[in-house]
Motif scaffolding. Structure first.
Motif, short mmCIF file in Angstrom:
data_model
loop_
_atom_site.label_atom_id
_atom_site.label_comp_id
_atom_site.label_asym_id
_atom_site.label_seq_id
_atom_site.Cartn_x
_atom_site.Cartn_y
_atom_site.Cartn_z
N GLU A 14 0.84 -1.20 0.00
CA GLU A 14 0.00 0.00 0.00
C GLU A 14 0.87 1.25 0.00
O GLU A 14 1.63 1.49 0.92
CB GLU A 14 -0.92 -0.03 1.24
CG GLU A 14 -1.80 1.19 1.39
CD GLU A 14 -1.14 2.26 2.24
OE1 GLU A 14 -1.40 3.44 1.95
OE2 GLU A 14 -0.36 1.95 3.15
N TYR B 106 -9.32 -3.85 0.37
CA TYR B 106 -8.36 -4.19 1.43
C TYR B 106 -8.71 -5.53 2.07
O TYR B 106 -7.83 -6.36 2.32
CB TYR B 106 -8.35 -3.11 2.51
CG TYR B 106 -7.67 -1.81 2.14
CD1 TYR B 106 -6.42 -1.79 1.54
CD2 TYR B 106 -8.28 -0.58 2.42
CE1 TYR B 106 -5.79 -0.59 1.21
CE2 TYR B 106 -7.67 0.62 2.11
CZ TYR B 106 -6.43 0.62 1.50
OH TYR B 106 -5.82 1.81 1.19
N LYS C 280 -2.43 -10.32 2.77
CA LYS C 280 -1.43 -9.60 3.55
C LYS C 280 -1.31 -8.20 2.97
O LYS C 280 -1.32 -8.01 1.75
CB LYS C 280 -0.07 -10.32 3.45
CG LYS C 280 1.06 -9.65 4.20
CD LYS C 280 1.09 -10.09 5.65
CE LYS C 280 2.33 -9.57 6.37
NZ LYS C 280 2.43 -10.10 7.74
N ILE C 281 -1.20 -7.20 3.85
CA ILE C 281 -0.99 -5.83 3.41
C ILE C 281 0.29 -5.31 4.06
O ILE C 281 0.47 -5.42 5.28
CB ILE C 281 -2.18 -4.92 3.76
CG1 ILE C 281 -3.45 -5.39 3.06
CG2 ILE C 281 -1.88 -3.47 3.38
CD1 ILE C 281 -4.68 -4.58 3.42
N VAL D 137 2.37 -1.79 4.52
CA VAL D 137 2.13 -0.36 4.40
C VAL D 137 3.44 0.41 4.44
O VAL D 137 4.39 0.02 5.12
CB VAL D 137 1.18 0.16 5.50
CG1 VAL D 137 -0.19 -0.49 5.38
CG2 VAL D 137 1.75 -0.08 6.89
N ILE E 206 -1.54 1.69 9.29
CA ILE E 206 -2.05 0.42 9.84
C ILE E 206 -3.37 0.64 10.57
O ILE E 206 -4.38 -0.02 10.28
CB ILE E 206 -1.02 -0.23 10.79
CG1 ILE E 206 0.25 -0.61 10.01
CG2 ILE E 206 -1.63 -1.47 11.45
CD1 ILE E 206 1.36 -1.17 10.87
N LYS F 152 -7.20 -0.63 9.47
CA LYS F 152 -7.90 -1.54 10.39
C LYS F 152 -9.21 -0.96 10.91
O LYS F 152 -10.11 -1.69 11.34
CB LYS F 152 -6.99 -1.90 11.56
CG LYS F 152 -5.94 -2.96 11.22
CD LYS F 152 -5.10 -3.29 12.44
CE LYS F 152 -4.16 -4.46 12.16
NZ LYS F 152 -4.87 -5.75 12.10
N CYS G 278 -12.16 -4.66 8.04
CA CYS G 278 -10.70 -4.69 7.94
C CYS G 278 -9.99 -4.85 9.28
O CYS G 278 -8.76 -4.87 9.33
CB CYS G 278 -10.19 -3.42 7.25
SG CYS G 278 -10.74 -3.25 5.54
N ASP H 144 -4.18 -8.78 8.25
CA ASP H 144 -2.76 -8.98 8.57
C ASP H 144 -1.97 -7.86 7.89
O ASP H 144 -1.77 -7.88 6.67
CB ASP H 144 -2.32 -10.36 8.05
CG ASP H 144 -0.91 -10.72 8.48
OD1 ASP H 144 -0.29 -9.93 9.22
OD2 ASP H 144 -0.42 -11.79 8.06
N ILE H 145 -1.55 -6.88 8.68
CA ILE H 145 -0.89 -5.68 8.14
C ILE H 145 0.44 -5.45 8.85
O ILE H 145 0.50 -5.50 10.08
CB ILE H 145 -1.77 -4.42 8.29
CG1 ILE H 145 -3.17 -4.67 7.73
CG2 ILE H 145 -1.13 -3.23 7.58
CD1 ILE H 145 -4.12 -3.49 7.90
N ASN H 146 1.48 -5.19 8.09
CA ASN H 146 2.79 -4.87 8.65
C ASN H 146 3.39 -3.63 7.98
O ASN H 146 3.08 -3.33 6.82
CB ASN H 146 3.75 -6.04 8.51
CG ASN H 146 3.40 -7.19 9.43
OD1 ASN H 146 2.94 -8.24 8.98
ND2 ASN H 146 3.59 -7.01 10.72
N TYR H 147 4.26 -2.98 8.70
CA TYR H 147 4.96 -1.79 8.20
C TYR H 147 6.21 -2.21 7.45
O TYR H 147 7.03 -2.96 7.95
CB TYR H 147 5.32 -0.90 9.38
CG TYR H 147 6.27 0.24 9.08
CD1 TYR H 147 5.98 1.18 8.09
CD2 TYR H 147 7.45 0.39 9.80
CE1 TYR H 147 6.84 2.23 7.83
CE2 TYR H 147 8.32 1.43 9.56
CZ TYR H 147 8.02 2.36 8.56
OH TYR H 147 8.88 3.40 8.31
#
Length: 401
Positions: free
Chosen positions: A133, A164, A169-170, A172, A178, A182, A187, A191-194
């Motif tokens: 993203e 989304y 997996k997203i 960002v 994040i 969410k 949403c 499953d979101i990570n930086y």
């Protein structure tokens, strides 16, 4: 691993996804890119891609398939057509693609509808989808003047949430994204990570420049010139300093506001500002090497304040201090790591005051801090390793448990 990348923007347009794709190939992966017809930022289809030419080609080992796309033309109506033409025609191509891709990587730029072809591939074959993203939707609509209580914003909030929510997996590009994603409907459990952006390796090769008192201080803005970038703030600050012969401003890039800022520069008689237009990435390191300070500006909006522009990593990789007229995430980043100075977004008086008080000791010290920070946090090999690890965790979860 066989990877399908879906991105509306790709080479010969200047976007980092090109370098990502080519690096994945160098590491032994089979990469196919589904993209549109190059027309950014000028707004017109590039020579060599009109009349059905080069719809299938290969560049640096990456297979490229180009879907039909209506050019932006820097016009609101045609931008709307552009936004919807790529996913419409790209989905037709998806139906004809082989079903043996191991994973789909969606490079999410505006508009978010550009992700739909990748999600269609998942729907057809059950393939896992990773989204990187880059542009926060629907928040980015606010930068174009859309109001939160408008029908359009509410409509695209639903569209964005749905897109989304279908990703496995997203990743960002800014930490603050994040919580924003969410908080959207459906949403919460995503499953979101930086994963911060990196700069192309050529920026790491920029030769260090020592600034000395008494010499001209060269300041450069590089990147897209649109409403959100608030480049007029730079021009107005430069106008306040036009009688101070210590400073020269360099504006490199193009976009929807380019003509307007050039006109403003002429109106304010800023002879200390030089415009270069759009330059290929390959020419940027040479320009960077001549600069003492890099500039970042963004408008004051909830969208802009949640964003750290990709140019920040390029500035750091080149070992340059950063002066910003900017709020939010980027301002906090610059202050936390002491790689420059900031004033409020749009405050051209404060901006000019920062410039007028620059000295060689601060510039050289901040330059060193920028380089050290980049090497410790934002190197390309760390980024690519994380992406590949993410792919394997989805494709072969047991091996990565």
């Amino acid at each position: 691993m066989k990877i399908l990348i879906v991105t509306q923007r790709y080479w010969p347009e200047s976007f980092r996804i090109t370098d990502i794709a080519e690096t994945l190939v160098k590491q032994g992966n089979d990469v196919t890119v589904l993209t549109g017809l190059p027309n950014y930022p000028q707004g017109y289809i590039y020579d060599g891609y009109k009349h059905h030419k080069n719809r299938i080609e290969e560049h640096n080992g990456v297979k490229i398939i180009r879907a039909k796309e209506i050019a932006r033309r820097n016009n609101v109506l045609f931008r709307f057509f552009n936004y919807y033409s790529f996913p419409h025609y790209a989905k037709r191509i998806v139906k004809k693609l082989d079903k043996d891709f191991d994973v789909v990587l969606i490079n999410e730029l505006s508009p978010i509808m550009g992700a739909k072809p990748g999600l269609l591939y998942k729907k057809n074959y059950g393939t896992k989808v990773v989204m990187y993203e880059m542009d926060l939707w629907p928040e980015s609509l606010l930068a174009g003047g859309i109001k939160k209580d408008s029908f359009l914003y509410k409509h695209y909030k639903k569209v964005s949430s749905k897109i989304y929510s279908k990703c496995d997996k997203i990743l960002v590009s800014t930490k603050e994204h994040i919580n924003y994603i969410k908080a959207l409907p459906e949403c919460e459990k995503l499953d979101i990570n930086y994963l911060p952006q990196y700069a192309e390796e050529i920026f790491e090769q920029v030769k260090p420049k020592e600034t000395k008192d008494g010499e001209i201080i060269n300041l450069m803005f590089a990147g897209n010139i649109g409403k959100a970038q608030s480049v007029d703030t730079i021009i107005r600050a430069a106008a306040l300093l036009k009688d101070d012969k210590r400073f020269e401003f360099h504006i490199v890039g193009s976009g929807s506001e380019y003509d307007n800022v050039v006109t403003l520069s002429k109106q304010l008689d800023t002879s200390n500002v030089k415009f270069y237009g759009q330059k290929p990435v390959s020419e940027m390191p040479e320009l960077y090497s001549k600069m003492d300070v890099m500039i970042v500006t963004l408008e004051d909006s909830s969208y802009a304040n949640l964003t750290i522009p990709g140019k920040i990593q390029s500035y750091l990789a080149a070992g340059k201090p950063i002066i910003g007229a900017i709020n939010g995430s980027t301002a906090e980043f610059i202050k936390e790591y002491q790689v420059g100075k900031v004033c409020s977004a749009g405050d051209f008086n404060g901006f000019a005051n920062i410039f007028s008080n620059l000295d060689s000791n601060f510039i050289n010290e901040a330059s060193m801090k920028s380089k050290v920070l980049y090497n410790s946090m934002f190197k390309k090999d760390k980024f690519i390793w994380y992406v590949i690890s993410t792919f394997f965790s989805l494709v072969m979860p047991n091996c990565c448990a």
